[in-house]
Design an enzyme around this catalytic site. Sequence first.
Site, short mmCIF file in Angstrom:
data_model
loop_
_atom_site.label_atom_id
_atom_site.label_comp_id
_atom_site.label_asym_id
_atom_site.label_seq_id
_atom_site.Cartn_x
_atom_site.Cartn_y
_atom_site.Cartn_z
N GLU A 83 0.85 -1.20 0.00
CA GLU A 83 0.00 0.00 0.00
C GLU A 83 0.88 1.24 0.00
O GLU A 83 1.90 1.29 0.71
CB GLU A 83 -0.91 0.00 1.22
CG GLU A 83 -1.80 1.26 1.34
CD GLU A 83 -2.73 1.20 2.54
OE1 GLU A 83 -3.13 0.08 2.92
OE2 GLU A 83 -3.04 2.27 3.10
N GLU A 105 -2.93 11.05 3.51
CA GLU A 105 -3.97 10.74 4.48
C GLU A 105 -4.09 11.91 5.45
O GLU A 105 -3.09 12.53 5.83
CB GLU A 105 -3.65 9.48 5.27
CG GLU A 105 -3.89 8.18 4.54
CD GLU A 105 -3.72 6.99 5.46
OE1 GLU A 105 -4.71 6.32 5.76
OE2 GLU A 105 -2.57 6.74 5.88
#
Length: 257
Positions: free
Chosen positions: A139, A144
């Site tokens: 990932e 974020e």
Amino acid sequence: MKTIAPIYVLFFLIIFFSCEKKNEKKLIFHQDFNSEVLDTKFWSYDLGNGCPNLCGWGNNERQLYTKENVSLKDGNLVIKGTKKDSSYFSGKIHTKSKFEFTYGTIEVKAKLPKGHGLWPAIWMLGYDIDKNTWPACGEIDIMEYVGKEPSTIYNSLHNSSSYGNTINSKKTVIDNIEEGFHLYKTKWTKESIVFYIDDEEVYTYAPNKKDEKNWPYDKPFYLILNMAIGGNFGGPEVDDTIFPQEFIIDDIKIYAN
């Protein structure tokens, strides 16, 4: 006064434009969201709450994903977080099986929502996730943000060597990052993965010795855009007074390196 012979001028121009073309990056994916509907040639929706296979989307998230919470407006992609009665709603789209690539520079211009409990993200997963399950598939978190930590951006890598609360992560504090649009960029090569915010380098991931556990990044990945609500990272508390909130993406460009 001496003059430059036309042949030398022509030679100079050929060299100049050849160098310019050589340095030009190849654009392999571009979404400016100037149409009326989402281009499903590239994008698919995740819907619901992840059940029965991945309830809460693996993170105890509270939202139900719907198509209605994803829209195109004024040349932007809008992922809206809403609340009705005791239920939360949001949107998630991805390019799995439609657009996947190995290495490249990803640039996403986006505006963040505000509020405790929100968790918008721009990220990527390995194309083989169905048979090589997370975190082994790898990932890459291009951006974020969690509303409970204002002015803070996370850039992280998850893989078999470190995942969940990964050590391969960097927090960058930028005052008022929630105001206006900002450019989130990741340059991914076979040597390293480098993260930028507004063209300022903030984090580099480049293990000295790469193996299948710490570097599952030599294969195609696909792009994901979503806004979770609550969950292990975004919550658990959610401020119900903030809704509706919008995660707005203006432009996405991906270049081959």
